[in-house]
Design an enzyme around this catalytic site. Structure first.
Site, short mmCIF file in Angstrom:
data_model
loop_
_atom_site.label_atom_id
_atom_site.label_comp_id
_atom_site.label_asym_id
_atom_site.label_seq_id
_atom_site.Cartn_x
_atom_site.Cartn_y
_atom_site.Cartn_z
CG ASP A 156 -1.70 7.50 0.66
OD1 ASP A 156 -0.78 8.27 0.41
OD2 ASP A 156 -2.65 7.29 -0.12
CG ASP A 214 -1.83 1.17 1.31
OD1 ASP A 214 -2.36 1.60 0.26
OD2 ASP A 214 -2.02 1.70 2.41
#
Length: 232
Positions: A13, A11
């Protein structure tokens, strides 16, 4: 789940960059002079942008459509990203390099829209680091549905069960788990969520992820290839 790991999917953020402060400032910029409270913002971390904009439109009585607010938000995020470099979290470059050194494919799977995923990668000097980049624009159903991780696995040419996903948010952990991947929850960023039950292991830093343990532990239920971090 059995066999050797073929890919690591990150991922963005909250995993590779601590970007939630950027999104918080962008939200404040967009909604001013209305005041956004942190307890109102936090439930939307890791989710698609449209539900957040739909909520804000109703919460603050805004005249703009959800589509217009989404575009304005993307512009506000880009402005914040261009204002200053966004350093990657400690251990990010090293873990990507270690994955490549082991011959693993490396992917990025962010629910954010492409309009700010790529500026974020540039701001963190991470652009060009991935074999496949998947954003929220690429799938119809957002996290916590598994679609985005399944799409990333297809692009990487790997079975979902041969992928490790490194996530931070509850929605992201659930998404990767539902896709059938081995899930590491990282709690390194300022927006760290509480340990999630769907994560196979929880770490406090990307430096705590040990790729050299992957082949030996993949077939074991509850496999641990990182130092588990307890609740806090």
């Amino acid at each position: 789940m059995s066999g050797a790991i073929e890919a690591v999917i990150f991922d963005l953020d909250g995993v590779l960059v601590d970007s939630e402060p950027v999104h918080w400032r962008a939200s404040e910029r967009l909604f001013a002079p209305h005041e956004l409270r942190m307890e109102e913002y936090e439930p939307f971390v890791g989710l698609a942008i449209e539900p957040y904009m739909a909520w804000a439109r109703e919460r603050f009585g805004l005249d703009a459509s959800v589509e217009e607010l989404t575009q304005r938000y993307a512009e506000a995020v880009t402005t914040e990203l261009e204002a200053a470099p966004l350093p990657p979290l400690d251990g990010a470059h090293e873990l990507i390099t270690a994955a490549r050194a082991r011959g693993l494919r490396v992917g990025l799977c962010s629910q954010s829209i492409a309009n700010w995923v790529h500026p974020t990668l540039r701001a963190a000097s991470l652009d060009g680091s991935f074999d496949a980049v998947v954003t929220g624009d690429d799938v119809e159903r957002a996290k916590p549905e598994p679609d985005i991780y399944l799409h990333a696995a297809r692009l990487l040419g790997a079975e979902p069960g041969a992928c490790v996903a490194i996530e931070d948010s509850p929605a992201g952990v659930r998404s990767a788990s539902a896709a059938g991947m081995l899930v590491v929850q990282s709690r390194q960023a300022s927006s760290a969520a509480s340990p999630q039950p769907a994560a196979h292991t929880v770490v406090g830093s990307l430096r705590d992820v040990h790729l050299d343990r992957l082949p030996e532990t993949l077939g074991a239920a509850g496999a641990s290839f990182a130092r588990p971090e307890g609740p806090r």
